[in-house]
Design a protein around this motif. Structure first.
Motif, PDB file in Angstrom:
ATOM      1  N   ARG A 205       1.116  -1.480   0.902  1.00 59.20           N
ATOM      2  CA  ARG A 205      -0.267  -0.020  -0.332  1.00 59.20           C
ATOM      3  C   ARG A 205       1.338   1.463   0.186  1.00 59.20           C
ATOM      4  N   PRO A 206       2.037   1.345  -0.793  1.00 53.56           N
ATOM      5  CA  PRO A 206       2.321   2.292  -0.707  1.00 53.56           C
ATOM      6  C   PRO A 206       2.038   4.385  -1.444  1.00 53.56           C
ATOM      7  N   SER A 207       1.740   4.909  -1.194  1.00 57.36           N
ATOM      8  CA  SER A 207       0.950   6.325  -1.246  1.00 57.36           C
ATOM      9  C   SER A 207       1.515   6.351  -2.532  1.00 57.36           C
ATOM     10  N   HIS A 208       2.121   6.496  -3.462  1.00 54.15           N
ATOM     11  CA  HIS A 208       2.412   6.971  -5.252  1.00 54.15           C
ATOM     12  C   HIS A 208       3.107   5.864  -5.780  1.00 54.15           C
ATOM     13  N   VAL A 209       2.829   5.385  -6.470  1.00 51.95           N
ATOM     14  CA  VAL A 209       3.260   4.450  -7.185  1.00 51.95           C
ATOM     15  C   VAL A 209       3.646   4.798  -8.837  1.00 51.95           C
ATOM     16  N   VAL A 210       4.370   3.942  -9.752  1.00 54.82           N
ATOM     17  CA  VAL A 210       4.450   3.829 -11.132  1.00 54.82           C
ATOM     18  C   VAL A 210       4.216   2.872 -11.011  1.00 54.82           C
ATOM     19  N   MET A 211       4.174   2.430 -12.437  1.00 55.62           N
ATOM     20  CA  MET A 211       3.842   0.675 -12.623  1.00 55.62           C
ATOM     21  C   MET A 211       4.788   0.239 -14.637  1.00 55.62           C
ATOM     22  N   VAL A 212       5.788   0.301 -14.141  1.00 56.78           N
ATOM     23  CA  VAL A 212       6.719   0.322 -15.615  1.00 56.78           C
ATOM     24  C   VAL A 212       6.164  -0.595 -16.242  1.00 56.78           C
TER      25      VAL A 212
ATOM     26  N   GLU B 233       2.397  -2.304 -19.397  1.00 60.86           N
ATOM     27  CA  GLU B 233       1.588  -1.718 -20.161  1.00 60.86           C
ATOM     28  C   GLU B 233       0.449  -0.708 -19.528  1.00 60.86           C
ATOM     29  N   CYS B 234       0.160   0.662 -19.992  1.00 60.18           N
ATOM     30  CA  CYS B 234      -0.584   1.271 -20.529  1.00 60.18           C
ATOM     31  C   CYS B 234      -2.192   1.354 -19.006  1.00 60.18           C
ATOM     32  N   SER B 235      -2.893  -0.144 -19.817  1.00 58.49           N
ATOM     33  CA  SER B 235      -3.817  -0.164 -19.340  1.00 58.49           C
ATOM     34  C   SER B 235      -3.874  -0.563 -17.652  1.00 58.49           C
ATOM     35  N   MET B 236      -2.823  -1.840 -17.500  1.00 59.89           N
ATOM     36  CA  MET B 236      -2.265  -2.263 -15.909  1.00 59.89           C
ATOM     37  C   MET B 236      -2.968  -0.872 -15.219  1.00 59.89           C
ATOM     38  N   SER B 237      -1.936  -0.212 -15.642  1.00 61.53           N
ATOM     39  CA  SER B 237      -2.721   1.634 -13.865  1.00 61.53           C
ATOM     40  C   SER B 237      -3.751   1.357 -14.162  1.00 61.53           C
ATOM     41  N   ASP B 238      -4.457   1.815 -14.840  1.00 64.83           N
ATOM     42  CA  ASP B 238      -6.302   2.141 -15.037  1.00 64.83           C
ATOM     43  C   ASP B 238      -7.170   1.171 -13.912  1.00 64.83           C
ATOM     44  N   ASN B 239      -6.181   0.022 -14.413  1.00 60.80           N
ATOM     45  CA  ASN B 239      -6.949  -1.242 -14.514  1.00 60.80           C
ATOM     46  C   ASN B 239      -7.018  -1.486 -12.650  1.00 60.80           C
ATOM     47  N   VAL B 240      -5.987  -1.258 -11.732  1.00 58.08           N
ATOM     48  CA  VAL B 240      -5.314  -1.014 -10.491  1.00 58.08           C
ATOM     49  C   VAL B 240      -5.871   0.062  -9.793  1.00 58.08           C
ATOM     50  N   ALA B 241      -6.171   0.994 -10.563  1.00 64.55           N
ATOM     51  CA  ALA B 241      -6.429   2.297 -10.251  1.00 64.55           C
ATOM     52  C   ALA B 241      -7.916   2.249  -9.576  1.00 64.55           C
ATOM     53  N   VAL B 242      -8.623   1.470 -10.154  1.00 59.77           N
ATOM     54  CA  VAL B 242     -10.014   0.892  -9.620  1.00 59.77           C
ATOM     55  C   VAL B 242     -10.390   0.380  -8.461  1.00 59.77           C
ATOM     56  N   GLU B 243      -8.951  -0.593  -8.354  1.00 56.87           N
ATOM     57  CA  GLU B 243      -9.209  -1.409  -7.601  1.00 56.87           C
ATOM     58  C   GLU B 243      -8.661  -0.839  -5.968  1.00 56.87           C
ATOM     59  N   PHE B 244      -7.813   0.293  -6.322  1.00 54.43           N
ATOM     60  CA  PHE B 244      -6.912   0.515  -5.288  1.00 54.43           C
ATOM     61  C   PHE B 244      -6.822   2.465  -5.040  1.00 54.43           C
ATOM     62  N   PRO B 245      -8.143   2.642  -5.332  1.00 59.55           N
ATOM     63  CA  PRO B 245      -8.480   4.044  -5.645  1.00 59.55           C
ATOM     64  C   PRO B 245      -7.812   5.228  -4.503  1.00 59.55           C
ATOM     65  N   GLU B 246      -6.793   4.627  -3.282  1.00 64.12           N
ATOM     66  CA  GLU B 246      -6.396   5.457  -2.469  1.00 64.12           C
ATOM     67  C   GLU B 246      -4.642   5.752  -2.702  1.00 64.12           C
ATOM     68  N   ILE B 247      -4.462   4.856  -3.523  1.00 64.08           N
ATOM     69  CA  ILE B 247      -2.514   5.327  -4.205  1.00 64.08           C
ATOM     70  C   ILE B 247      -3.189   6.128  -5.111  1.00 64.08           C
ATOM     71  N   ALA B 248      -2.185   7.218  -5.999  1.00 70.15           N
ATOM     72  CA  ALA B 248      -2.078   7.614  -6.530  1.00 70.15           C
ATOM     73  C   ALA B 248      -0.859   7.527  -7.685  1.00 70.15           C
ATOM     74  N   PHE B 249      -1.412   7.029  -8.995  1.00 75.45           N
ATOM     75  CA  PHE B 249      -0.310   5.969 -10.134  1.00 75.45           C
ATOM     76  C   PHE B 249       0.087   7.425 -10.667  1.00 75.45           C
ATOM     77  N   VAL B 250       1.406   7.099 -11.088  1.00 70.41           N
ATOM     78  CA  VAL B 250       1.991   7.546 -12.188  1.00 70.41           C
ATOM     79  C   VAL B 250       2.056   7.470 -13.160  1.00 70.41           C
ATOM     80  N   ARG B 251       1.649   7.356 -14.544  1.00 74.91           N
ATOM     81  CA  ARG B 251       1.012   6.756 -15.464  1.00 74.91           C
ATOM     82  C   ARG B 251       2.392   6.744 -16.581  1.00 74.91           C
ATOM     83  N   PRO B 252       3.424   6.773 -16.283  1.00 79.67           N
ATOM     84  CA  PRO B 252       3.852   6.516 -18.009  1.00 79.67           C
ATOM     85  C   PRO B 252       3.668   5.478 -19.049  1.00 79.67           C
TER      86      PRO B 252
END
Ligand code: 13P
Ligand code: SF4
Length: 339
Positions: free
Chosen positions: A259-266, A268-287
């Motif tokens: 449960r880090p507060s902000h992350v970058v998932m290195v 494919e793009c859609s991964m962060s979108d899908n995971v953001a739905v599951e963890f709304p409290e985490i901020a995603f930087v999205r390459p």
């Protein structure tokens, strides 16, 4: 065969699907939802009518991943779930090798892929003849094959693996040397995690090889305390900068624990979108590195696949028998702890 035109986006349909939209509203505008919702309703209806199940990889867009998929996951998870399904039809929303793996494990079921051209740069980097030539060059050395390959290549292999069990699979063989095909970066990563000597092939994922260590250092400079997760298909200078390296499902599980507060998932793009739905409290930087093959799958194509039973995935039986053995040996190893 008559096609089912999706109904209009009426207030009734909006109300019926409102709980679903509420789930994805942070990653999708209302205008986008109004376009997707009629397809989502039509696909859900056809799935039930034909006893079909939709398996979607973590890189599918949120309207597919959250809107119509019954089962989701990484390559290993999809293969494991494909064995268990009781549906008559499997619609694989992912790329061709994933649908082929589902077919290998379900020879008597209908397996459909909504776009037959959804390939993979790793799968197209090696042929069965290449593996035979490698075997001649390294007699007696077993071949460990990443699932991102054709059934014909799997048939020439001793065992398959995914990014969720590559090291465990290599070590399961009890030898001191293996050929590891076709991803050069994954094989390098494996070689850093085991004493087994790894002979690579020069394939690469066109999406992950574009990331650089410099890019990751820039994220660290720009976002104090950012937590970086990377897929092992990335080059080694990228993995060296990451806090966690693992499969797409491994990343999700790790985020859930850490449960880090902000992350970058290195990855494919859609991964962060899908995971953001599951963890709304985490901020995603999205390459954003898109997989053009994964993005060939769309809601209209899924609807058409269910209506017309296209595109059916088949594997020649002589190839399937040998490829299935390599996949089943991998499934017996299972998922590696933490990956
Ligand atoms: P995973 O098995 O980790 O989901 O990866 C599949 C893939 O194609 C990554 O590019
Ligand atoms: Fe293949 Fe890379 Fe796309 Fe995964 S992201 S399907 S490895 S091209």
């Amino acid at each position: 065969m008559a096609t089912i035109a999706p109904q209009a986006y009426t207030p009734e349909l909006a109300a019926e699907l409102a709980p679903l939209y509420h789930r994805v509203e942070d990653v999708m505008t209302e205008v986008e939802w109004a376009v997707h919702a009629p397809y989502i309703a039509a696909i859900r209806e056809l799935k039930a009518r034909h006893n079909a199940v939709i398996l979607a990889h973590n890189y599918q867009t949120p309207e597919i991943f959250h809107g119509v998929a019954d089962l989701t996951g990484d390559s290993l998870g999809l293969a494991q779930q494909a064995v268990q399904t009781e549906a008559d039809i499997i619609v694989l929303c992912g790329v061709h090798f994933m649908a082929e793996t589902a077919k290998l494990l379900n020879p008597h079921k209908t397996v459909l892929i909504p776009d037959a051209d959804a390939g993979c740069s790793l799968a197209s980097s090696i042929t069965a003849a290449d593996v035979q030539a490698m075997r001649q060059r390294y007699p007696g050395v077993p071949v460990v094959t990443y699932v991102n390959t054709s059934a014909a290549v799997k048939a020439e292999s001793d065992i398959c693996c995914t990014s969720a069990n590559a090291v465990a699979v290599v070590e399961s063989l009890g030898v001191d040397r293996v050929m590891f095909i076709p991803d050069q970066y994954l094989s390098h990563y494996v070689s850093t995690q085991t004493d087994v000597e790894v002979i690579p092939w020069a394939g690469a994922c066109e999406v992950h090889e574009r990331f650089t260590g410099d890019e990751l250092r820039m994220y660290r400079e720009d976002h104090d305390g950012i937590y970086i997760l990377a897929h092992p298909e990335c080059p080694q200078d990228v993995l060296a900068e990451a806090d966690f390296v693992g499969s797409t499902a491994g990343m999700v599980r790790h985020l859930g624990e850490k449960r880090p507060s902000h992350v970058v998932m290195v990855t494919e793009c859609s991964m962060s979108d899908n995971v953001a739905v599951e963890f709304p409290e985490i901020a995603f930087v999205r390459p954003c590195n898109l997989c053009p093959h994964m993005k060939r799958i769309t809601l209209p194509k899924i609807l058409r696949a269910l209506e017309t039973r296209q595109h059916e995935v088949t594997v020649d039986e002589a190839v399937a028998v040998r490829a299935r053995q390599a996949v089943e040996r991998m499934l017996a190893v299972g998922r590696q702890e933490g990956k």
